[in-house]
Design a protein around this motif. Structure first.
Motif, PDB file in Angstrom:
ATOM      1  N   ALA A  41       0.852  -1.190   0.000  1.00 33.89           N
ATOM      2  CA  ALA A  41       0.000   0.000   0.000  1.00 33.89           C
ATOM      3  C   ALA A  41       0.887   1.239   0.000  1.00 33.89           C
ATOM      4  O   ALA A  41       2.070   1.166   0.349  1.00 33.89           O
ATOM      5  CB  ALA A  41      -0.896   0.013   1.236  1.00 33.89           C
ATOM      6  N   MET A  43       0.871   3.744   1.926  1.00 36.77           N
ATOM      7  CA  MET A  43       1.258   4.316   3.223  1.00 36.77           C
ATOM      8  C   MET A  43       2.444   3.616   3.859  1.00 36.77           C
ATOM      9  O   MET A  43       2.987   4.098   4.851  1.00 36.77           O
ATOM     10  CB  MET A  43       0.068   4.336   4.185  1.00 36.77           C
ATOM     11  N   ARG A  69       0.998  -7.815  -4.248  1.00 40.99           N
ATOM     12  CA  ARG A  69       0.221  -8.643  -3.323  1.00 40.99           C
ATOM     13  C   ARG A  69       0.302 -10.072  -3.803  1.00 40.99           C
ATOM     14  O   ARG A  69      -0.424 -10.497  -4.693  1.00 40.99           O
ATOM     15  CB  ARG A  69      -1.221  -8.159  -3.227  1.00 40.99           C
ATOM     16  N   MET A  92      -0.595   2.001  -6.705  1.00 41.29           N
ATOM     17  CA  MET A  92      -1.586   2.676  -5.882  1.00 41.29           C
ATOM     18  C   MET A  92      -1.285   4.164  -5.847  1.00 41.29           C
ATOM     19  O   MET A  92      -0.190   4.573  -5.472  1.00 41.29           O
ATOM     20  CB  MET A  92      -1.571   2.092  -4.471  1.00 41.29           C
ATOM     21  N   TRP A 161      -9.583   0.500   8.250  1.00 41.28           N
ATOM     22  CA  TRP A 161      -8.373   0.024   7.570  1.00 41.28           C
ATOM     23  C   TRP A 161      -7.201  -0.064   8.533  1.00 41.28           C
ATOM     24  O   TRP A 161      -6.921   0.863   9.285  1.00 41.28           O
ATOM     25  CB  TRP A 161      -8.007   0.938   6.404  1.00 41.28           C
ATOM     26  N   ASN A 203     -10.084   4.597  -1.641  1.00 47.83           N
ATOM     27  CA  ASN A 203     -10.257   4.380  -0.207  1.00 47.83           C
ATOM     28  C   ASN A 203      -9.592   5.526   0.548  1.00 47.83           C
ATOM     29  O   ASN A 203      -8.407   5.770   0.384  1.00 47.83           O
ATOM     30  CB  ASN A 203      -9.606   3.032   0.170  1.00 47.83           C
ATOM     31  N   VAL A 205      -8.564   6.750   4.105  1.00 51.00           N
ATOM     32  CA  VAL A 205      -8.440   6.276   5.489  1.00 51.00           C
ATOM     33  C   VAL A 205      -8.184   7.471   6.395  1.00 51.00           C
ATOM     34  O   VAL A 205      -7.293   8.279   6.134  1.00 51.00           O
ATOM     35  CB  VAL A 205      -7.278   5.261   5.634  1.00 51.00           C
ATOM     36  N   ASP A 226      -4.591   8.957   4.796  1.00 52.14           N
ATOM     37  CA  ASP A 226      -3.924   8.036   3.865  1.00 52.14           C
ATOM     38  C   ASP A 226      -4.971   7.596   2.863  1.00 52.14           C
ATOM     39  O   ASP A 226      -5.998   7.048   3.248  1.00 52.14           O
ATOM     40  CB  ASP A 226      -3.403   6.824   4.656  1.00 52.14           C
ATOM     41  N   THR A 227      -4.749   7.876   1.608  1.00 50.32           N
ATOM     42  CA  THR A 227      -5.736   7.409   0.634  1.00 50.32           C
ATOM     43  C   THR A 227      -5.077   6.485  -0.378  1.00 50.32           C
ATOM     44  O   THR A 227      -3.869   6.570  -0.613  1.00 50.32           O
ATOM     45  CB  THR A 227      -6.409   8.568  -0.143  1.00 50.32           C
ATOM     46  N   GLY A 228      -5.879   5.612  -0.961  1.00 49.42           N
ATOM     47  CA  GLY A 228      -5.339   4.691  -1.952  1.00 49.42           C
ATOM     48  C   GLY A 228      -6.316   4.446  -3.075  1.00 49.42           C
ATOM     49  O   GLY A 228      -7.472   4.093  -2.849  1.00 49.42           O
TER      50      GLY A 228
HETATM   51  N1  SER Z   1      -3.904   2.182   2.971  1.00 46.65           N
HETATM   52  C1  SER Z   1      -5.172   2.146   2.318  1.00 46.65           C
HETATM   53  C2  SER Z   1      -5.293   0.992   1.350  1.00 46.65           C
HETATM   54  O1  SER Z   1      -4.327   0.350   1.079  1.00 46.65           O
HETATM   55  C3  SER Z   1      -5.388   3.470   1.600  1.00 46.65           C
HETATM   56  O2  SER Z   1      -4.247   3.858   0.941  1.00 46.65           O
HETATM   57  O3  SER Z   1      -6.381   0.769   0.857  1.00 46.65           O
END
Ligand code: SER
Length: 886
Positions: A41, A43, A69, A92, A161, A203, A205, A226-228
């Protein structure tokens, strides 16, 4: 419609415009989290910034982060190829606030980007919030103007999350896109939510907490964001596609795969092309970030991914290695955004080709074994674990590859049987294990290796990293804990510390944890794959299972790198100057100097040494990049890489190349190519300077070269320079005139010495010609010259005695030389006409005994002796005189 590259830059530029720092993607192998297999991710690289442990010069940031992943906690591998949105590798996009803005600004930024910049139809969007998060609910209403029914409260962990079991976490809010009622599925939270109609695109967070342990959660120093957003998903949406594999980037990769195989991506062949395209991305990016295929840890996940792709290439009819041929197409698509892909292109290509070549050797036989073993099986049946294990063990089929191969026929694998077979094999290996050397200690390492697998070495790319303590060993036994003052050997799951091997000394440094510090004085490899940190706990205590930060002593490691690379350059230069019979017989790469032993039958001349040094420095000045590739031993040797005879190499070897040849057969070609697992400089210029100190013999036909590099070479030269300056000052000349002046002084000294010696002799023999009357007397009709003299070299006494004889004509000469330390040497000479009456040997023995000595020897006309007591010189002379007088 815009391409993936434009979408990525639109995202980053948008946040930059809004005051965010564009931060490059961090590597796929996390540097700051030992529990995480791969960065999964955006973050991850900011984990410690959220918790306040680390400070950055910015408070808001945006990234396009490489993620994998596969393996570990999040594992999408099994689904890839068969679904529209599973990938092992993806990007991401994210924006981050470290205690700067919070929910309202995050929602506003997100909403404006997707509805204005991206121009997505707002009426197709809906969002979720954590069920108790009224604040977020109201903000969506206010900022986005969304009606209540399109803000869905979700009570499950889907909207909370967490990075992992520990770390920063918080409630989140997800944005969904409705692809329309022609696709089956329901909104989030509904029974049909798993359908494909409503797709999550972003997403957000609201990072508020840190999960410290499983039970304890504390507030972060400041609420953060934190966005993804998965780039592939948003690209699909913006390109009017429902399936991620239909975006421009994947289309290009799949087209390359179609072209290479000559098979269209249609029907049941489509999955294979998708698998290949996806796995090409993860393999290439992992290799670029330093992961290489192996049978352990990250390397094994990479191998599984690669082999899965390779089996699909085989399914598409490929008869020879194929995946590497698609690499240029990937570099073309992604190389601009990720320059590491371009830099590592050769390494990636060779690694892919090598793995596929190797795997192909067993692939066909494995597949035919599999088809025989399953010929009588039907849908819903199970393949026995023993066969799955044989495929794994003998044919290199990772378990998931076997499962994938049986997937279409809906045949599963007996996993318990597979594990049993594996355990049986391990037990056998254990029974056959015999350690070398100290058995008890060796057994500890073997058991630890078996339990935890090999230590992952991160030190080619980084000098500090986090790891988890797997074992603490004291006095040859595993202990649960080590306390301040304890000498301890530490094993962690991954380390940047280099374990001594290939002549390069192990790293030193520190291991720190919240409650303590270990000073590491050495690192050694044990039990075939463990890196053992040898050190002492200087603060606090350490426990098994504890996360620690390992920091290599940077200055020392830099010197080691530089000395190691210099060794390679000197090796090649020695071959060039002395001939190709020169082979490495041993080496020591220490921080302060390097030592290199080579086979060569005779001492090297100063000129040869100088030429070797000059040639090696020529490559230093090229400042050429040092490249490392992974190859099969055979390929490496075919390419001219130097390997050590008798050394045991694995199937794959690291090949280190540096410099461009300038002279002879190497002109225009890679200068030094060696099989080497050591750590090296990035470019030859980093060595600074190589200074050969000298050469010596270490055994029959083996010469040893010693050299220093970089700062040590500079220090060495400065010292020499200081010396010359000091000498010049003493001589009162310019440094450039020192040699001439010293030559003149040496000559002058020689002359003076000659003159002095003459003068002394003259003085000793009584000055002027004809001898000195006072030392000559007649005893019983025999002329006797007896003299005690100082300041004359004992070896000159005989010559003086001869002179004495000729000045007497007939007689006896006795000379006692007294040295500075008081010891005496005596010489007695008898002229030939008197040797019948007197023996020089007898007389000198009389003198010697008076001097406190014994013995003496020579001929009747000239004899010599010594004695410890020079103060008895007159007595000795008198004793000789008495003997003459009879
Ligand atoms: N950490 C969150 C995710 O992986 C948002 O970046 O979805």
């Amino acid at each position: 419609m815009s391409g993936v590259n434009e979408i990525r830059s639109t995202f980053l530029d948008y946040f930059k415009k809004n005051g965010h720092e564009i931060v490059p993607s961090s590597p796929l192998v996390p540097r700051n989290d030992p529990t995480l297999m791969f960065t999964n991710a955006g973050m991850v690289q900011f984990k410690n910034v959220f918790t306040g442990l680390e400070q950055r010069p910015y408070k808001t940031a945006t990234t396009a982060q490489k993620c994998v992943r596969a393996g570990g906690k999040h594992n999408d591998l099994d689904n890839v190829g068969y679904t529209a949105r599973h990938h092992t590798f993806f990007e991401m996009l994210g924006n981050f606030s470290f205690g700067d803005y919070f929910k309202d600004r995050a929602i506003e930024l997100a909403w404006n980007l997707i509805t204005k910049e991206f121009g997505i139809d707002a009426s197709r969007l809906l969002v979720t919030v954590y069920h108790t998060d009224d604040e977020a609910f109201n903000l969506w209403k206010k900022i986005a103007g969304l009606p209540d029914q399109r803000i869905i409260r979700i009570p499950t962990s889907d909207n909370f999350w967490a990075m992992g079991d520990t770390g920063p976490c918080g409630p989140c809010s997800e944005i969904f896109y409705d692809h329309g009622d022609h696709i089956w599925g329901g909104p989030p939270g509904s029974p049909e939510e798993d359908g494909d109609r409503f797709i999550e695109i972003w997403n957000l967070v609201f990072m508020q907490y840190e999960q410290v342990t499983k039970e304890e959660r504390i507030d972060l120093p400041r609420p953060s964001i934190d966005t993804g957003m998965g780039l592939e998903r948003i690209a699909a949406l913006l390109q009017g596609q429902h399936d991620n594999y239909d975006i421009d980037l994947f289309k290009a990769l799949i087209a390359a795969s179609e072209e290479a195989t000559g098979i269209k991506a249609e029907g049941d062949r489509r999955a294979s092309h998708r698998v290949i395209a996806d796995h090409l991305r993860s393999s290439a990016f992992l290799i670029a970030d330093g992961v290489l295929p192996s049978n352990e840890g990250r390397g094994y996940v990479l191998r599984r991914i690669m082999r899965r792709a390779m089996r699909h290439a085989e399914l598409l009819g490929a008869k020879e290695p194929l995946i590497y041929k698609l690499l240029p197409s990937l570099v073309n698509q992604m190389g601009r955004a990720y320059p590491e892909l371009v830099r590592a292109e050769a390494l990636i290509s060779e690694t892919l080709k090598l793995e596929e070549t190797r795997f192909r050797k067993t692939l066909e036989r494995g597949l035919s074994l599999l088809s025989d073993a399953t010929s009588s099986l039907h849908k819903g049946d199970m393949l026995d674990g023993e066969t799955a294990f044989k495929l794994y063990d003998t044919y290199g089929f990772p378990l998931d590859l076997t499962q994938d191969a049986l997937r279409a026929r809906e045949i599963s694998v007996d996993l318990a049987g597979f594990t049993d077979a594996m355990e049986r094999q391990k037990a056998e290996a254990r029974a056959h294990w015999t350690g070398s050397g100290d058995k008890a200690t060796e057994t500890v390492w073997f058991e630890l290796k078996e339990k935890h697998g090999a230590t992952e070495f991160l030190g080619y790319d980084t000098e500090s990293a986090e790891g988890v303590v797997q074992a603490l060993v004291r006095d040859g036994a595993s202990v649960p804990e080590a306390k301040s003052g304890d000498e301890v050997q530490v094993v962690v799951n991954q380390t940047p510390f280099y374990g001594e091997s290939g002549g390069q000394m192990g790293d030193t440094g520190t291991i720190v944890a919240e409650g303590g510090k270990i000073v590491v004085s050495d690192t050694q490899k044990k039990g075939e794959g463990l890196f053992v940190h040898i050190g002492k706990v200087v603060e606090g205590a350490f426990k098994i299972g504890e996360p620690v930060t390992l920091i290599v002593d940077h200055a020392r490691r830099s010197r080691l790198r530089s000395n190691h690379s210099a060794t390679h350059l000197l090796h090649e230069a020695l071959r060039e100057v002395l001939g190709t019979h020169v082979a490495q017989k041993g080496s020591l790469v220490a921080p302060e100097r390097l030592r290199f032993d080579v086979s060569h039958p005779k001492p090297m001349t100063a000129e040869e040494l100088k030429t070797v040094e000059d040639m090696a420095n020529e490559i230093v000045l090229q400042n050429a990049p040092v490249t490392t590739r992974l190859m099969s031993v055979d390929d490496a040797i075919a390419e001219g890489a130097m390997a050590l005879f008798g050394e045991k190499y694995g199937d794959e070897v690291r090949v280190v190349s540096m410099g461009q040849g300038v002279h002879g057969p190497k002109a225009g070609k890679a200068y030094s190519i060696e099989l080497c697992g050591g750590t090296h400089v990035n470019a030859t210029g980093d060595i600074g300077l190589i200074r050969v100190l000298g050469e010596s013999a270490v055994g029959a036909g083996v010469r040893r070269i010693e050299a220093v590099t970089g700062e040590a070479a500079r220090d060495y030269l400065s010292e020499q320079d200081e010396r010359v300056k000091a000498i010049a000052a003493m001589l009162k000349v310019q440094p450039g005139e020192v040699t001439q002046r010293v030559e003149a002084l040496v000559e002058e000294r020689r002359k003076l010495e000659r003159e002095l010696s003459d003068a002394k002799r003259k003085l000793a023999m009584g000055g002027g010609a004809g001898g000195s009357a006072d030392s000559v007397r007649e005893i019983a009709g025999v002329k006797f010259m007896g003299r005690a003299i100082t300041g004359v070299d004992p070896k000159d006494l005989k010559g003086l005695a001869d002179e004495g004889k000729s000045s007497l004509g007939s007689g006896v000469v006795a000379l006692i030389g007294v040295a500075e330390d008081g010891k005496a040497s005596a010489v007695v000479a008898v002229t030939d006409d008197l040797t019948a009456r007197f023996s020089a040997v007898d007389l000198v023995r009389i003198a010697s005994s008076a001097l406190g000595g014994k013995g003496g020897g020579g001929r009747p006309d000239m004899a010599q002796a010594g004695g410890p007591d020079g103060s008895k010189a007159s007595e000795a002379l008198e004793a000789v005189a008495a003997a003459i007088s009879g």
